[in-house]
Design a protein around this motif. Structure first.
Motif, mmCIF file in Angstrom:
data_model
loop_
_atom_site.group_PDB
_atom_site.id
_atom_site.type_symbol
_atom_site.label_atom_id
_atom_site.label_comp_id
_atom_site.label_asym_id
_atom_site.label_seq_id
_atom_site.Cartn_x
_atom_site.Cartn_y
_atom_site.Cartn_z
ATOM 1 N N SER A 114 0.757 -1.190 0.247
ATOM 2 C CA SER A 114 -0.031 -0.188 -0.081
ATOM 3 C C SER A 114 0.854 1.448 -0.055
ATOM 4 C CB SER A 114 -1.021 0.002 1.237
ATOM 5 O OG SER A 114 -0.274 -0.102 2.496
ATOM 6 N N LYS A 133 1.260 2.563 -3.623
ATOM 7 C CA LYS A 133 0.408 3.194 -4.217
ATOM 8 C C LYS A 133 0.346 4.659 -3.580
ATOM 9 C CE LYS A 133 -3.651 3.839 -6.521
ATOM 10 N NZ LYS A 133 -4.076 4.962 -6.139
ATOM 11 N N GLU A 134 0.270 4.913 -2.178
ATOM 12 C CA GLU A 134 0.395 6.204 -1.664
ATOM 13 C C GLU A 134 1.535 7.098 -2.246
ATOM 14 O OE1 GLU A 134 -1.151 8.993 1.171
ATOM 15 O OE2 GLU A 134 -2.029 7.670 0.453
ATOM 16 N N TRP A 135 2.610 6.434 -2.333
ATOM 17 C CA TRP A 135 3.851 7.168 -3.085
ATOM 18 C C TRP A 135 3.351 7.755 -4.479
ATOM 19 C CZ3 TRP A 135 7.004 7.284 -7.179
ATOM 20 C CH2 TRP A 135 8.288 7.706 -6.833
ATOM 21 N N PHE A 136 2.983 6.854 -5.095
ATOM 22 C CA PHE A 136 2.381 7.270 -6.664
ATOM 23 C C PHE A 136 1.528 8.236 -6.484
ATOM 24 C CE2 PHE A 136 3.619 2.918 -8.342
ATOM 25 C CZ PHE A 136 4.616 3.398 -9.214
ATOM 26 N N ASP A 137 0.347 8.184 -5.778
ATOM 27 C CA ASP A 137 -0.660 9.081 -5.719
ATOM 28 C C ASP A 137 -0.118 10.560 -5.196
ATOM 29 O OD1 ASP A 137 -2.397 7.375 -6.135
ATOM 30 O OD2 ASP A 137 -3.281 7.213 -4.108
ATOM 31 N N LEU A 138 0.865 10.517 -4.351
ATOM 32 C CA LEU A 138 1.383 12.083 -3.824
ATOM 33 C C LEU A 138 2.664 12.495 -4.743
ATOM 34 C CD1 LEU A 138 1.205 11.277 0.130
ATOM 35 C CD2 LEU A 138 -0.349 12.565 -1.314
ATOM 36 N N GLU A 140 2.425 13.913 -8.830
ATOM 37 C CA GLU A 140 1.521 14.792 -8.615
ATOM 38 C C GLU A 140 1.644 15.495 -10.104
ATOM 39 O OE1 GLU A 140 1.914 17.653 -5.675
ATOM 40 O OE2 GLU A 140 4.019 18.423 -6.287
ATOM 41 N N THR A 157 1.163 3.451 -15.810
ATOM 42 C CA THR A 157 1.823 4.758 -15.322
ATOM 43 C C THR A 157 2.819 5.276 -16.204
ATOM 44 O OG1 THR A 157 0.951 3.889 -13.191
ATOM 45 C CG2 THR A 157 2.811 5.377 -13.079
#
Length: 173
Positions: free
Chosen positions: A74, A77-82, A85, A132
């Protein structure tokens, strides 16, 4: 010589067998940085600017992680989301354009468990990473995949994985 960033994303790295083994010898290469995300961000409070600077400083980005429920841990995924940007990774600016995007994934099950109707499911499982890389205009490279991580691998197999990973990395330079 290219600079390589390995974003290690393993929530239980101390207990890992395969991921620890394949990293043996990597530090002997010049121009490689190992960025252990779970060690740096156990609270998931990612320093976006610091991570973006690391991406800009390197030519090749490897995301190394164990397969968790047919995806990544997880924190990745958080790293990609933030970190990826708008205005940095896509949109007005594509600051990672032309850099190499690599996946090094360890799977607990055997290779045969990822094949259905003669189709390698790993291609499908890793497709979001491919997508991505296309979206942010990076060059997706063939992934490095190890299997049977939960099966008690022999020292011979672990050494083979290590040598194959070192060769994989050499080719990225």
């Amino acid at each position: 010589m290219k600079k390589i960033l390995i974003n290690l994303v393993h929530p239980n790295f101390d207990e890992s067998i395969v991921n620890k083994k394949i990293l043996e010898g990597v530090s002997e290469f010049k121009n490689i940085t190992i960025n252990n995300l779970y060690l740096k961000y156990p609270d998931f409070k990612i320093d976006i600017k610091k991570e973006q600077d690391l991406l800009l400083e390197n030519d090749v980005i490897i995301f190394q992680f164990p397969m968790y429920w047919f995806s990544s841990p997880s924190l990745l995924k958080e790293w990609f989301d933030l970190v990826l940007e708008p205005g940095f990774a896509y949109g007005k600016d594509y600051k990672l354009k032309g850099k190499d995007f690599c996946i090094a994934v360890s799977c607990g099950a055997e290779k045969k468990d990822y094949v259905s109707d003669n189709e390698n499911m790993m291609t499908n499982l890793l497709y979001p990473f491919y997508g991505t890389s296309l979206y942010i205009q990076m060059n997706y490279k063939e992934p490095f995949i190890t299997y049977s991580a939960e099966k008690g691998l022999s020292e011979e197999t672990l050494n083979k994985y290590n040598q194959e990973y070192l060769e994989y990395i050499k080719k990225l330079f």
